[in-house]
Write a protein that holds these residues in place. Structure first.
Motif, short mmCIF file in Angstrom:
data_model
loop_
_atom_site.label_atom_id
_atom_site.label_comp_id
_atom_site.label_asym_id
_atom_site.label_seq_id
_atom_site.Cartn_x
_atom_site.Cartn_y
_atom_site.Cartn_z
N ASN A 237 24.28 -22.01 -23.12
CA ASN A 237 24.64 -20.95 -22.12
C ASN A 237 25.50 -21.47 -21.14
OD1 ASN A 237 23.49 -19.16 -23.80
ND2 ASN A 237 21.51 -19.18 -22.86
N ALA A 238 25.10 -22.44 -20.33
CA ALA A 238 25.63 -22.90 -19.07
C ALA A 238 27.41 -23.27 -19.56
CB ALA A 238 25.23 -24.04 -18.49
N GLN A 239 27.57 -23.69 -20.78
CA GLN A 239 28.87 -24.03 -21.04
C GLN A 239 29.65 -22.81 -21.42
OE1 GLN A 239 28.01 -26.94 -24.17
NE2 GLN A 239 27.94 -28.65 -23.07
N ASN A 240 29.00 -22.02 -22.13
CA ASN A 240 29.52 -20.79 -22.52
C ASN A 240 30.19 -19.99 -21.35
OD1 ASN A 240 29.27 -21.42 -24.99
ND2 ASN A 240 27.43 -20.17 -25.65
N ASN A 241 29.12 -20.01 -20.29
CA ASN A 241 29.65 -19.21 -19.19
C ASN A 241 30.71 -19.77 -18.18
OD1 ASN A 241 27.86 -17.33 -19.96
ND2 ASN A 241 25.98 -18.07 -18.94
#
Length: 158
Positions: free
Chosen positions: A153-157
């Protein structure tokens, strides 16, 4: 004399741990070091674990054979009292003591690998080279899954 290494030769120079807790810790550390999720080898009642760092040979002995059903892959896997493999980062090869039930047959699993860590898949192969791939998350503990999803999620955001 037959060619090939004897069982004793194969284990020469091994680091060996005994007892359920020490073996469990050792097996989890090994899986983490190799890049595999902790739930991929759910062995129970381990009595002895050994590793020859020079050759990559490892073994895990448990009190009794064990069958495990992986719900996320709908697969039943059988482990004999001794599981062996040659290990390297993202790969366990020449595995013995592991079988997967496919329809009505038990099929030996001789290799487990993560060819491309970014693909998030684990590949399992039989002696005939036939294999199946499953999502890496299917073998993660709940704790690992949470960290994995937070990271994704951190990478996607970003």
């Amino acid at each position: 004399m037959a060619s090939g290494r004897s069982r004793d030769d194969e284990r020469a120079g091994a680091e060996i741990v005994y007892g359920s807790e020490a073996c469990y810790r050792n097996s989890i550390e090994l899986l983490e070091e190799l890049g595999f999720p902790k739930g991929v080898l759910p062995l129970e009642e381990l009595e002895e674990c050994g590793r020859v760092r020079e050759t990559g040979f490892v073994w895990m002995k448990q009190k009794t054979p064990y069958e495990h059903f992986f719900v996320k892959t709908n697969t039943r896997v059988s482990y004999t009292t001794e599981v062996t493999a040659y290990v390297e980062k993202f790969k366990m090869k020449k595995m013995t003591g592991v079988k997967s039930k496919q329809v009505f047959l038990w099929v030996p699993i001789t290799e487990m690998s993560i060819e491309d860590p970014t693909s998030r898949k684990i590949n399992f192969k039989t002696p005939m080279g036939i294999g199946k791939s499953f999502p890496i998350t299917a073998f993660m503990t709940d704790e690992e899954k949470q960290k994995f999803l937070q990271k994704a999620n951190a990478q996607n955001n970003s």
